[in-house]
Design an enzyme around this catalytic site. Structure first.
Site, PDB file in Angstrom:
ATOM      1  N   TYR A 165      36.182  71.245  57.602  1.00 43.80           N
ATOM      2  CA  TYR A 165      36.803  72.364  58.306  1.00 43.80           C
ATOM      3  C   TYR A 165      36.957  73.500  57.316  1.00 43.80           C
ATOM      4  O   TYR A 165      37.449  73.294  56.201  1.00 43.80           O
ATOM      5  CB  TYR A 165      38.176  71.937  58.845  1.00 43.80           C
ATOM      6  CG  TYR A 165      38.968  73.031  59.500  1.00 43.80           C
ATOM      7  CD1 TYR A 165      38.626  73.511  60.756  1.00 43.80           C
ATOM      8  CD2 TYR A 165      40.090  73.589  58.870  1.00 43.80           C
ATOM      9  CE1 TYR A 165      39.369  74.514  61.371  1.00 43.80           C
ATOM     10  CE2 TYR A 165      40.840  74.584  59.479  1.00 43.80           C
ATOM     11  CZ  TYR A 165      40.476  75.043  60.724  1.00 43.80           C
ATOM     12  OH  TYR A 165      41.215  76.026  61.333  1.00 43.80           O
TER      13      TYR A 165
ATOM     14  N   LYS B 191      46.101  78.610  49.967  1.00 39.17           N
ATOM     15  CA  LYS B 191      47.216  77.660  49.809  1.00 39.17           C
ATOM     16  C   LYS B 191      47.992  77.859  48.494  1.00 39.17           C
ATOM     17  O   LYS B 191      48.804  78.761  48.418  1.00 39.17           O
ATOM     18  CB  LYS B 191      46.680  76.246  49.964  1.00 39.17           C
ATOM     19  CG  LYS B 191      45.957  76.097  51.340  1.00 39.17           C
ATOM     20  CD  LYS B 191      46.088  74.735  51.920  1.00 39.17           C
ATOM     21  CE  LYS B 191      45.206  74.506  53.127  1.00 39.17           C
ATOM     22  NZ  LYS B 191      45.868  74.530  54.397  1.00 39.17           N
TER      23      LYS B 191
ATOM     24  N   ASP C 291      34.434  75.095  49.177  1.00 35.71           N
ATOM     25  CA  ASP C 291      35.691  75.454  49.839  1.00 35.71           C
ATOM     26  C   ASP C 291      36.791  74.657  49.139  1.00 35.71           C
ATOM     27  O   ASP C 291      36.994  73.477  49.405  1.00 35.71           O
ATOM     28  CB  ASP C 291      35.605  75.089  51.331  1.00 35.71           C
ATOM     29  CG  ASP C 291      36.911  75.388  52.073  1.00 35.71           C
ATOM     30  OD1 ASP C 291      37.949  75.573  51.406  1.00 35.71           O
ATOM     31  OD2 ASP C 291      36.882  75.410  53.316  1.00 35.71           O
TER      32      ASP C 291
HETATM   33  N1  HOZ Z   1      43.727  73.218  56.521  1.00 36.84           N
HETATM   34  C1  HOZ Z   1      44.924  73.025  57.252  1.00 36.84           C
HETATM   35  C2  HOZ Z   1      44.932  71.738  58.001  1.00 36.84           C
HETATM   36  N2  HOZ Z   1      43.864  70.900  57.815  1.00 36.84           N
HETATM   37  C3  HOZ Z   1      45.151  74.174  58.145  1.00 36.84           C
HETATM   38  C4  HOZ Z   1      46.492  74.170  58.704  1.00 36.84           C
HETATM   39  C5  HOZ Z   1      46.497  74.858  60.021  1.00 36.84           C
HETATM   40  O1  HOZ Z   1      45.467  74.896  60.673  1.00 36.84           O
HETATM   41  O2  HOZ Z   1      47.562  75.324  60.378  1.00 36.84           O
END
Ligand code: HOZ
Length: 428
Positions: free
Chosen positions: A144, A267, A239
């Site tokens: 993702y 982050k 990423d």
């Molecule tokens: N990368 C985060 C969760 N896998 C994103 C958090 C979100 O989408 O709020």
């Protein structure tokens, strides 16, 4: 457990916010029930509006490497805010932040700040296309990269959790240049390059996949990707939004000894404030406007509060930070594996440093197909059982857990005692 106040807030939230949440991963739909609302957080714990306190393994989805309400961050934000919250004119923090990242991550010679991991990835992809003059991007299923249109194809995290790995609302023409193959599968990558000769701008991946639970790169996988992208004159894009500054000061690329062409961050570098960044070799980064033809911008990019918070977080990361995180992670891993063995439970506990995931399935788990074998109904029962014991995990099988420097033996022992109790009660 009292949850009246959270329930009331959620009922109200549902009236005005789609699904009652501002990001789908916060919803409890995959595990059942409703989310709680946080009143405050400190160190390894969050406390809800009904007074329940939990040991938190979500850590605001990664940023809270020093735990919640880390005093140096709070102080830095206070001080910066006193001088103004946004200027749209360069501020000194931006220079300190850029220098800090460049010094910590050798593959990055120049870096541009933005406001989220999504923005970082979106911009890096545009830059890779602009630099190479090619359109296609190779990604991996279960990875993702934020909610970037062209990358919402077989995506992980909430897109996977809620059953829409290929999001509606993204025209097919936007994803026609995105080729998806399984993670850790060299043959599939080779076949993709053979079928699309000279067309790939780059490969993007999470060097440790943390959005379908957590699985590590197989030995030689990242080396293979580095080699094939160099041979094919495509860019290797890491990423590191989750792994950057978390697995080591120099991120996963330091741990695995790989030099990507571009890296995306977020982050931790914002200390809990909205932030993103992408960087790489000067020759690529200098294609960005105002020097080059690739346009990328942002009113709040390099925001002084986010930069101050991020610097307060980054400058407190020392070699001993990572030694400590590894020790706590190893204690959690050993304890969870011992419990699974004792209870003869088919469970796989994957961990890389301070990131982890327990799957209710036999291992090994190296990709999305493996991860999908996990018993998600069992996970849901485990999740609620742990909450009853005062331990908060991400409300989805397909998310990584995060440790912080505020988690110590006391928290881990409580977590393990709770896990043993809950698993004994729910085991098949
Ligand atoms: N990368 C985060 C969760 N896998 C994103 C958090 C979100 O989408 O709020």
């Amino acid at each position: 457990m009292q949850c009246e106040n959270s329930q009331k807030l959620f009922a109200e939230a549902l009236k005005y916010i789609p699904g009652g949440v501002n990001s789908p991963v916060r919803a409890f739909r995959a595990v059942g029930g409703n989310p709680f609302f946080v009143k405050s957080a400190a160190g390894p714990r969050v406390t809800d509006v009904d007074g329940n306190s939990y040991i938190d393994y979500v850590g605001t989805w990664g940023p809270a490497i020093h735990g919640h309400a880390f005093p140096p961050i709070i102080e830095a934000v206070r001080e910066a805010a006193g001088r103004g919250t946004s200027f749209g004119i360069p501020n000194p923090y931006e220079v300190d932040m850029a220098r800090w990242i460049v010094e910590a991550v050798p593959s990055v010679q120049k870096v541009r700040m933005c406001n989220s991991g999504t923005e970082a990835v979106m911009s890096a992809i545009r830059l890779a296309r602009g630099f190479t003059g090619r359109d296609k991007i190779l990604k991996f299923d279960g990875c993702y990269h934020g909610h970037v249109d062209s990358l919402l194809v077989k995506a992980g995290s909430g897109a996977l959790t809620f059953g829409h790995p290929d999001s509606a609302g993204v025209p097919t023409s936007f994803t026609q240049h995105t080729i998806v193959v399984p993670y850790n599968d060299e043959a599939a990558v080779r076949a993709a390059f053979d079928a699309n000769k000279g067309q790939f701008a780059g490969i993007i991946l999470e060097p440790v996949a943390g959005n379908a639970g957590l699985y590590a790169p197989r030995p030689d996988w990242l080396e293979f990707l580095r080699k094939i992208t160099a041979e094919q004159e495509a860019l290797l894009i890491f990423d590191e939004v989750m792994t950057g500054f978390r697995l080591a000061r120099g991120g996963a690329q330091e741990v695995f000894g790989i030099t990507p062409d571009l890296s995306c961050f977020g982050k931790i570098i914002g200390g809990g404030l909205p932030v993103g960044a992408f960087g790489g070799r000067s020759e690529i980064m200098d294609c960005l406007a105002p020097l080059g033809p690739v346009y990328q911008a942002g009113t709040l990019s390099g925001n002084p509060l986010a930069m101050a918070a991020g610097l307060a977080a980054l400058t407190r990361l020392t070699p001993s930070t990572y030694v400590g995180l590894e020790q706590v992670g190893a204690q959690l891993e050993a304890g969870m594996k011992a419990i699974a063995k004792m209870l003869s439970l088919p469970m796989t506990f994957n961990r890389v440093g301070s990131m982890f995931c327990g799957y209710f399935a036999e291992g090994p788990i190296w990709n999305l197909t493996d991860a999908m074998r996990s018993d998600r109904a069992l996970f849901a029962r485990f999740f609620h059982g742990m909450m009853e014991e005062g331990v908060y995990l991400a409300p989805s099988q397909f998310e990584a857990g995060f440790l912080s420097t505020a988690h110590g033996p006391v928290e881990i022992e409580h977590t393990l005692r709770s896990a043993e109790k809950v698993l004994k009660a729910i085991r098949l």
